[in-house]
Design a protein around this motif. Structure first.
Motif, PDB file in Angstrom:
ATOM      1  N   THR B 215     -64.704  63.831  29.564  1.00  0.00           N
ATOM      2  CA  THR B 215     -64.881  65.127  29.909  1.00  0.00           C
ATOM      3  C   THR B 215     -63.626  65.710  29.978  1.00  0.00           C
ATOM      4  O   THR B 215     -63.127  66.868  29.466  1.00  0.00           O
ATOM      5  CB  THR B 215     -65.777  65.374  30.836  1.00  0.00           C
ATOM      6  OG1 THR B 215     -67.004  64.732  30.844  1.00  0.00           O
ATOM      7  CG2 THR B 215     -66.000  66.930  31.181  1.00  0.00           C
ATOM      8  N   ARG B 217     -60.532  64.855  29.059  1.00  0.00           N
ATOM      9  CA  ARG B 217     -59.762  64.746  28.046  1.00  0.00           C
ATOM     10  C   ARG B 217     -60.181  65.834  27.166  1.00  0.00           C
ATOM     11  O   ARG B 217     -59.436  66.517  26.252  1.00  0.00           O
ATOM     12  CB  ARG B 217     -59.727  63.299  27.361  1.00  0.00           C
ATOM     13  CG  ARG B 217     -59.258  62.333  28.075  1.00  0.00           C
ATOM     14  CD  ARG B 217     -57.726  62.273  27.850  1.00  0.00           C
ATOM     15  NE  ARG B 217     -57.288  61.777  26.583  1.00  0.00           N
ATOM     16  CZ  ARG B 217     -56.257  62.204  25.833  1.00  0.00           C
ATOM     17  NH1 ARG B 217     -55.518  63.010  26.255  1.00  0.00           N
ATOM     18  NH2 ARG B 217     -56.136  61.442  24.618  1.00  0.00           N
ATOM     19  N   ALA B 218     -61.460  66.117  27.109  1.00  0.00           N
ATOM     20  CA  ALA B 218     -62.106  67.045  26.153  1.00  0.00           C
ATOM     21  C   ALA B 218     -61.753  68.567  26.439  1.00  0.00           C
ATOM     22  O   ALA B 218     -61.796  69.451  25.642  1.00  0.00           O
ATOM     23  CB  ALA B 218     -63.622  66.882  26.148  1.00  0.00           C
ATOM     24  N   LYS B 219     -61.193  68.692  27.853  1.00  0.00           N
ATOM     25  CA  LYS B 219     -60.723  69.874  28.315  1.00  0.00           C
ATOM     26  C   LYS B 219     -59.428  70.371  27.858  1.00  0.00           C
ATOM     27  O   LYS B 219     -58.855  71.453  27.945  1.00  0.00           O
ATOM     28  CB  LYS B 219     -60.736  69.905  29.868  1.00  0.00           C
ATOM     29  CG  LYS B 219     -61.772  70.321  30.687  1.00  0.00           C
ATOM     30  CD  LYS B 219     -61.330  70.232  32.264  1.00  0.00           C
ATOM     31  CE  LYS B 219     -62.560  69.775  33.005  1.00  0.00           C
ATOM     32  NZ  LYS B 219     -62.326  69.157  34.401  1.00  0.00           N
ATOM     33  N   GLY B 220     -58.746  69.212  27.417  1.00  0.00           N
ATOM     34  CA  GLY B 220     -57.383  69.379  26.920  1.00  0.00           C
ATOM     35  C   GLY B 220     -56.304  68.675  27.947  1.00  0.00           C
ATOM     36  O   GLY B 220     -55.208  69.088  27.463  1.00  0.00           O
ATOM     37  N   LEU B 221     -56.775  67.838  28.746  1.00  0.00           N
ATOM     38  CA  LEU B 221     -55.807  67.488  29.642  1.00  0.00           C
ATOM     39  C   LEU B 221     -54.894  66.075  29.086  1.00  0.00           C
ATOM     40  O   LEU B 221     -55.680  65.354  28.288  1.00  0.00           O
ATOM     41  CB  LEU B 221     -56.530  66.669  30.943  1.00  0.00           C
ATOM     42  CG  LEU B 221     -56.980  67.920  31.881  1.00  0.00           C
ATOM     43  CD1 LEU B 221     -57.574  67.090  33.248  1.00  0.00           C
ATOM     44  CD2 LEU B 221     -55.750  68.631  32.427  1.00  0.00           C
TER      45      LEU B 221
END
Lengths: 540, 314
Positions: B215, B217-221
Motif C-alpha cells: 500500500t 509503495r502504491a502511494k508513491g513512496l
C-alpha cells in the motif's frame, strides 16, 4: 487516445511464464472489468501497470500510460506516477494499512509526498477525503489507528488513500472479496460514485461475474495469463460467445441436482420425525474485557437464545455477516464452547451439559469442514494420516480397517485410494477441499458442519464441490449445517435457511421462500446487496 | 496506556520480589553453615559464632529475609566480610565501571546490529546480504572471551591503540576511562550484535512482505522511505524482545570479560566474592544484577506500547 494501453505484455517470474500477449486499453472515465479465476494473472497484470512486481520478474511488450512507457520509466518517474496519477485499492483491508500509524497520517502521507503540502494542509485534505468516503471526521478522527476500525471502514480508508489526489486511473484488485455482502454493496457504490464524479478510469479486478456485471463498461476475461474474451460488458455476458466465458457464467450459477425432495421443517414436524440435532434457547457468551481492577462489564452474548432443529439428510443454511455469531454457534454444536444456558441434543446425546463422554460420542457422528483448504492440514503428514485423524475416536478399529476406511472416503470424494501416500502440497485447492471432506467422512458422520466450505474456491471448482456435497447427502443421508455468506450458494444447495443477526435469528424458513419473499428488513437488505449476474443483466 | 504501564510496573515488582526469595533461598539451602563456609575449615569456634552473630544467622529465616530485603530498600546492603567495608560502598565503586561498560556495549550492540539487519533485509538475496549473514554466522559462533583475546592482540599488543587491560579510574577524566572500556565493550557487544542483526533482518523481511508495505509503495513512496517510515517500526517488536534478553547476556558476559580485561567491575567483584566465599557480597550483587535485568525488561515492555498502538489498550 486510450489512457492506459497495454500491448502484448509478457511476464516471466524466475523463468516461469506468467503472462502472455496481454493487450488491454482503458479510456478516460471508463470501467474495465478484468475477470478470471485464481492464478489467471489478473493481479500480476495490475501490478505490472504499477510496476510493483515481485522480485525476479521480467516483462516484455509495452504499457503506455498517458504517453509514459511504464516498462521503461525510471523508478523516480514511477514513484511520481504511483499514488498521484494511478491509485490502487487492494483485496485485504484488514492488512492493507500500517498498524502502527494513524489513518490520518496514512492518508496525508501521499498528499504531502506528491503536492509538497504542509502537514496542516495535508491533514485538512485528508479530512475532506475521509468525509468523501463516508467516514466523517467527527466520528472517525484522523488520530484513529487501523485496529480501531472494521474491515469495511478500513477499505474506505484504503480508497481514500488511493483517491486522495484524484488519480486518472484507479486499479481495484478484488476490493470487496473479503467483505460481507452488505458492506460489499456499499463499497462498490462508493467506487462507482467516485469514478463518475472524478471521471477516473477504473480497472476492476474480480472473480465475481455478478460484481463486474453491475460495474463495468467493458470486460476482459483472463485465463492462464492470456486474455481469452474481450468486449462490451452486457453483450459479452449475455451472449457468452467464448466457451470459457460461458463455462464461468454457468459455473457461477450452478445448482447441484437434488435426488429426492428438500427436507422442510414443517413437513418433518407434521410427520413427527425426531430431529438429529435439537437446539433450544441456546445462549453462548464470552467474558468481556476488564475495564478496571474491580469493574467487569457484563459478558458479551454472542448467541442469544436460538432454537432450531436439523433432521437427518437435511441441509440447513446459516447466513449472516461476520461477527453475527455464526461461528460461535458452530463451535458450540461441536462441543468446543460451553453454552451459558439452553439445551443441545445431538442424536439423543446432551452436548450442552459438558459431559465429556457424551461430547466424545457425539463427535464421532459430527464433523466439520473449514473454509481454508490450505491452512487446515499439517503439511508434514501424509494424506493417509490426515484423513484418518478423526478415527482416533474409534480405538476399536484395526489398522487394516482404518486404511480401508480412508480409501473408501477418498473414493467417495472423487480422489483415488492411491492418493493416501501423498502430501497435501501435491493437491490443488479444490482437491484439498475434497481431502477435508474425506476427513470429515471417514467416521461416517450423520451431521457435517461446513463453515464457508467453498468461499475460497474458484467458481468452476466451487460448482464441483457443491455437486460433491449434494451427492454425499443423497448417498449417505448426511445432514449439513452450511455456514455461508454467499446467498447464491445457499440457494443452490440448501433446504432451509436461518438468517442470523447479532446473535439472533431474524428470519427462517425454506430457502426459496426466504430469499424470494424476505419479510425481515435485514434479509431484504442481504438479498438486495448480494451480487447476482442474472439480475444485473436484467437491469442493464 | 497508563494502565498498561502500571500493569507492567506491578508485574516487574512482583518478579523482583520472587527473585529476591529465590536468591535468598539459594544461599539458605547451600549445604553447611555459611559462617563456617566463609571462614574456612581452620577457623576457631569463637570466630564462627561471632560471624554467625554478625550475619544474624542466629535469627529465624523469615526475620533474616525481611531484614535483608528491608536493608536493601533503604540502601543498607550489609558489610562485606573480606573487604570489611559496607557492601553499598563496594558496589557503588564497582558499578562505576560496570554500568558504563553495560551501557556502552548495549549502545554498540544496537548501533551495529539494527542498521546491518536493515541493510541485509533491504538487499535480500544479494551478495552483500550473503556476506553480512556469513560474517554474523561467525559472530554467533565465536565465544566472547576468545574474541576478547583476539581484540587485545590486535588493538592493544599489535596496534597499541588502547590499553590491554586494567582501569585508570574516572578521576583521570572521561577519555582514559572510556578508552579502557572500549575493547571490553566491543568484545561483549559484537557476538550479541551478530544475533541481533539476524533477528532484525528476518523481522524486516517478514514486515516487507506485508500488505501495507505494498500500500505504501502504491502511494508513491520510494523504497528507502518505505523501509524507514513503514517497515522499521513494525519490525521493532521482535528486535526489542531479543534486545531485552540480550541485556541479561551482557550482564552475565561482564563476569568473564572483566576478568579477561582485568577491570574492577561488578562482574569481577562477584567472581572474587564467590572464590572468597563472601556470601553477603554475592547475595547483594546477584540481586542487583537481577534488578537491572528486570528494569531493562520493564523498559522494553513499555517501549512495546510506544511502538505498537494496539498494545496501549491492553
Amino acid at each position: 487516445m486510450a489512457l492506459l494501453a497495454i500491448r502484448d505484455l509478457g511476464l516471466t517470474i524466475g523463468r516461469q511464464p506468467i503472462l502472455k500477449d496481454v493487450s488491454l486499453a482503458i479510456e478516460p472515465g471508463e470501467v474495465l472489468g478484468l475477470v478470471g479465476e485464481s492464478g489467471s494473472g489478473k493481479s500480476l497484470t495490475a501490478l505490472s501497470v504499477m510496476r510493483l512486481l515481485p522480485h525476479g520478474s521480467v516483462t516484455s511488450g509495452s504499457i503506455d500510460f498517458a504517453g509514459t512507457e511504464i516498462l521503461a520509466a525510471s523508478e523516480a518517474r514511477m514513484c511520481a506516477l504511483r499514488g498521484d496519477d494511478i491509485g490502487m485499492v487492494f483485496q485485504e483491508p484488514m492488512t492493507a494499512l500500517n498498524p502502527v500509524k494513524t489513518i490520518g497520517e496514512q492518508i496525508a502521507e501521499g498528499i504531502r509526498l506528491h503536492t509538497g503540502a504542509s502537514r496542516a494542509e495535508a491533514a485538512a485534505r485528508a479530512a475532506q477525503m475521509m468525509e468523501r468516503v463516508g467516514l466523517p471526521v467527527a466520528d472517525f478522527p484522523l488520530s484513529r489507528f487501523p485496529h480501531q476500525l472494521s474491515g469495511g471502514q478500513r477499505q474506505r480508508v484504503v480508497i481514500a488513500i488511493a483517491c486522495a489526489l484524484n488519480p486518472r486511473l484507479l486499479i481495484a484488485d478484488e476490493p470487496t472479496t473479503a467483505l460481507d455482502v452488505t458492506i460489499q454493496a456499499q463499497i462498490l457504490d462508493l467506487l462507482r460514485d467516485l469514478v463518475r464524479e472524478r471521471s477516473m478510469a477504473l480497472l476492476l479486478i474480480t472473480h465475481d461475474l455478478g460484481v463486474v456485471a453491475g460495474m463495468a463498461d467493458r470486460i476482459a476475461v483472463m485465463r492462464s495469463g492470456e486474455i481469452l474474451d474481450h468486449g462490451p460488458a452486457v453483450p459479452l455476458l449475455r451472449q457468452r460467445r467464448h466457451p470459457y466465458t460461458r463455462r464461468l457464467a454457468e459455473a457461477s450459477a450452478h445448482v447441484p441436482t437434488r435426488r429426492g425432495a428438500p427436507i422442510l421443517d414443517r413437513a418433518a414436524r407434521a410427520e413427527a420425525r425426531r430431529p438429529l440435532l435439537e437446539v433450544r434457547e441456546l445462549v453462548v457468551q464470552y467474558p468481556a474485557a476488564r475495564r478496571g481492577l474491580f469493574r467487569r462489564p457484563p459478558p458479551f452474548r454472542a448467541v442469544r437464545g436460538v432454537s432450531f432443529d436439523i433432521y437427518s439428510g437435511q441441509t440447513m443454511a446459516l447466513v449472516g455477516e461476520s461477527g453475527c455469531g455464526k461461528s460461535t454457534l458452530a463451535r458450540t454444536i461441536l462441543g468446543l464452547q460451553r453454552p451459558a444456558s439452553g439445551t443441545l441434543v445431538f442424536d439423543g446425546l446432551d452436548i450442552a451439559s459438558g459431559d465429556g463422554q457424551a461430547i466424545a460420542a457425539a463427535r464421532r457422528e459430527l464433523q466439520i469442514v473449514f473454509q481454508d483448504p490450505y491452512g487446515s492440514f499439517n503439511p508434514r503428514h501424509r494424506v493417509e494420516r490426515l484423513v484418518a485423524e478423526p478415527l482416533f475416536l474409534r480405538p476399536e478399529l484395526g489398522r487394516a480397517e482404518k486404511q480401508e476406511r480412508v480409501a473408501r472416503a477418498l473414493e467417495a470424494v472423487g480422489l483415488s485410494a492411491g492418493d493416501a501416500a501423498k502430501y497435501p502440497h501435491e493437491f490443488s485447492g479444490g482437491q484439498r477441499q475434497r481431502l477435508a471432506i474425506a476427513r470429515a467422512l471417514v467416521n461416517r458422520p450423520k451431521l457435517i458442519i461446513a463453515d464457508e466450505p467453498v468461499s475460497a474456491l474458484d467458481v468452476s471448482i466451487r460448482a464441483q464441490i457443491l455437486d460433491l456435497l449434494s451427492d454425499l447427502r443423497d448417498r449417505f443421508g448426511i445432514a449439513y449445517l452450511f455456514i455461508s455468506h454467499d446467498l447464491s450458494v445457499v440457494r443452490a444447495l440448501c433446504d432451509e435457511v436461518l438468517v442470523m443477526r447479532q446473535g439472533e435469528f431474524v428470519e427462517r424458513g425454506p430457502v426459496d421462500e426466504v430469499f424470494d419473499r424476505p419479510s425481515h428488513p435485514y434479509t431484504r437488505e442481504l438479498t438486495a446487496a448480494a451480487p447476482d449476474l442474472e439480475r444485473a443483466l436484467a437491469q442493464a | 496506556m497508563t494502565r498498561y504501564a502500571l500493569n507492567r510496573l506491578l508485574v516487574g515488582l512482583a518478579t523482583l520480589l520472587v527473585a529476591s526469595v529465590i536468591v535468598f533461598s539459594v544461599m539458605e539451602i547451600l549445604p553447611g553453615d555459611p559462617a563456617r563456609l566463609m571462614l574456612g575449615i581452620n577457623a576457631t569456634e569463637d570466630a564462627v559464632v561471632a560471624l554467625r552473630q554478625q550475619m544474624g544467622l542466629d535469627q529465624p529465616v523469615v526475620l533474616r529475609y525481611l531484614h535483608w530485603i528491608g536493608g536493601m530498600v533503604v540502601g543498607d546492603l550489609g558489610r562485606s566480610y573480606t573487604y570489611s567495608v559496607p557492601v553499598l560502598e563496594l558496589v557503588a565503586e564497582r558499578a562505576a565501571v560496570s554500568l558504563p561498560l553495560a551501557i556502552l556495549s548495549l549502545l554498540l550492540l544496537t548501533v551495529v546490529a539494527i542498521p546491518v539487519g536493515i541493510f541485509a533485509a533491504a538487499r535480500r538475496g544479494s551478495a552483500a546480504d550473503a556476506a553480512t549473514m556469513a560474517v554474523s554466522q561467525i559472530g554467533v559462533a565465536i565465544p566472547n572471551f576468545w574474541f576478547a583475546l583476539l581484540l587485545v592482540y590486535l588493538f592493544a599488543v599489535w596496534l597499541r591503540l588502547v590499553p590491554a587491560g586494567g582501569f585508570p579510574g574516572w578521576s583521570a577524566g572521561p577519555w582514559p576511562g572510556l578508552k579502557a572500556l572500549l575493547l571490553p565493550a566491543v568484545a561483549l557487544a559484537l557476538p550479541q550484535a551478530a544475533i541481533l542483526s539476524r533477528v532484525t533482518r528476518s523481522a524486516m523481511i517478514d514486515v516487507l512482505g506485508e500488505d501495507y508495505i505494498r500500500t505504501a509503495r502504491a502511494k508513491g513512496l520510494p523504497r528507502a522511505q518505505v523501509l524507514w517510515r513503514h517497515a522499521l517500526r513494525n519490525a521493532l517488536i521482535p528486535v526489542l524482545t531479543i534486545l531485552g534478553l540480550q541485556f541479561a547476556y551482557l550482564i552475565a558476559g561482564t563476569i568473564i570479560i572483566e576478568n579477561v580485561f582485568y577491570l574492577p567491575g561488578l562482574g569481577r567483584l562477584i567472581f572474587q566474592a564467590i572464590t572468597q566465599r563472601d556470601l553477603i557480597v554475592v547475595e547483594s550483587v546477584v540481586m542487583l544484577l537481577v534488578a537491572s535485568v528486570i528494569i531493562v525488561n520493564l523498559i522494553v515492555d513499555l517501549s512495546y506500547a510506544i511502538v505498537d498502538p494496539r498494545l496501549r489498550a491492553a
